[in-house]
Enzyme design. Sequence first.
Site, PDB file in Angstrom:
ATOM      1  N   HIS A 167       0.873  -1.183   0.000  1.00 40.28           N
ATOM      2  CA  HIS A 167       0.000   0.000   0.000  1.00 40.28           C
ATOM      3  C   HIS A 167       0.907   1.229   0.000  1.00 40.28           C
ATOM      4  CE1 HIS A 167      -3.747  -1.967   2.082  1.00 40.28           C
ATOM      5  NE2 HIS A 167      -4.036  -1.731   0.822  1.00 40.28           N
ATOM      6  N   CYS A 261      -2.255   2.727   9.090  1.00 35.22           N
ATOM      7  CA  CYS A 261      -3.273   1.759   8.644  1.00 35.22           C
ATOM      8  C   CYS A 261      -4.486   1.762   9.568  1.00 35.22           C
ATOM      9  CB  CYS A 261      -2.711   0.341   8.620  1.00 35.22           C
ATOM     10  SG  CYS A 261      -1.337   0.084   7.516  1.00 35.22           S
TER      11      CYS A 261
HETATM   12  N1  ARG Z   1      -3.699  -7.265   6.394  1.00 34.04           N
HETATM   13  C1  ARG Z   1      -4.129  -6.028   5.768  1.00 34.04           C
HETATM   14  C2  ARG Z   1      -4.086  -6.180   4.265  1.00 34.04           C
HETATM   15  O1  ARG Z   1      -3.169  -6.785   3.768  1.00 34.04           O
HETATM   16  C3  ARG Z   1      -3.286  -4.899   6.233  1.00 34.04           C
HETATM   17  C4  ARG Z   1      -3.774  -3.569   5.753  1.00 34.04           C
HETATM   18  C5  ARG Z   1      -2.887  -2.442   6.164  1.00 34.04           C
HETATM   19  N2  ARG Z   1      -3.446  -1.202   5.825  1.00 34.04           N
HETATM   20  C6  ARG Z   1      -2.799  -0.166   5.261  1.00 34.04           C
HETATM   21  N3  ARG Z   1      -3.428   0.963   5.138  1.00 34.04           N
HETATM   22  N4  ARG Z   1      -1.599  -0.294   4.778  1.00 34.04           N
HETATM   23  O2  ARG Z   1      -4.948  -5.717   3.557  1.00 34.04           O
END
Ligand code: ARG
Length: 268
Positions: A167, A261
């Site tokens: 991300h 996150c």
């Molecule tokens: N386990 C989640 C996923 O892979 C983690 C999300 C983390 N969120 C972020 N905004 N980076 O989707």
Amino acid sequence: MTMDAMSRRYLMCRPTYFAVEYAINPWMDPSAPVDADLAVRQWDALRGIYLDLGHTVEEIDPLPGLPDMVFAANGATVIDGKVLAVQFRDPQRADEAPAYAHWFERAGFDVHEAKHVNEGEGDMLLVGDMLLAGTGFRTITAAHDRAQEIFGRPTVTLRLVDPRFYHLDTALCVLDEHTVAYLPEAFSPGSQAVLRRLFPDAILASAADAEVLGLNAVSDGRHVVLPVQATGLAAALRDRGYDTIGVDLSELRKAGGGPKCCTLEVRS
Ligand code: ARG
């Protein structure tokens, strides 16, 4: 540089049902133990930091069976009171999307449907008047076009290339209206050139800091809340005049998440 803290409105989701039950990014190992109670205490500490800084924190009810719902940044993108809803890449997270959309509808926001894979502020970060939009792993570029139409902000596509930084908010942090910190090698060569052009004064993070999710930080323009393990980045931020506040989210990191996150900014 202005170092004025702006009071923020955040939406968070208590990790009541947090677990690592599937693997949709390289951080996740469903066979590794997770201390669920510690995860809640760590999350509470993060929430407490925001309250101490004078920010407003609202909460969305966590839903059983959605262990990643704690990662509220993925729930929407909210600018000028307009909400762009999300659509997850992975079916395991799909049901989070309507839960977040309904929260915003009930709160009286103007909610626009996602239409494309778009993981909210995980991949869409506002810097001043410009929206930085990540792609490569989750959010697709059609969603960047849609964000530009809805928000009327110049939207700049940035291509992520390292699966550990899947991300945009794991590879780049917005510090204030003009300044970002990022890990250059997390981006394609063209996107690195774009970032150099847009942000010649950016703070460049080290791999060591990015590998503890140091860039998954939350700034109010002056105070930067970041993983306590990211000591090099914290020192660089202090050199530039920011106040840093370290937080330990070791349990949530096992799902690939850090402070940012867990935090969705609600811009009314
Ligand atoms: N386990 C989640 C996923 O892979 C983690 C999300 C983390 N969120 C972020 N905004 N980076 O989707």
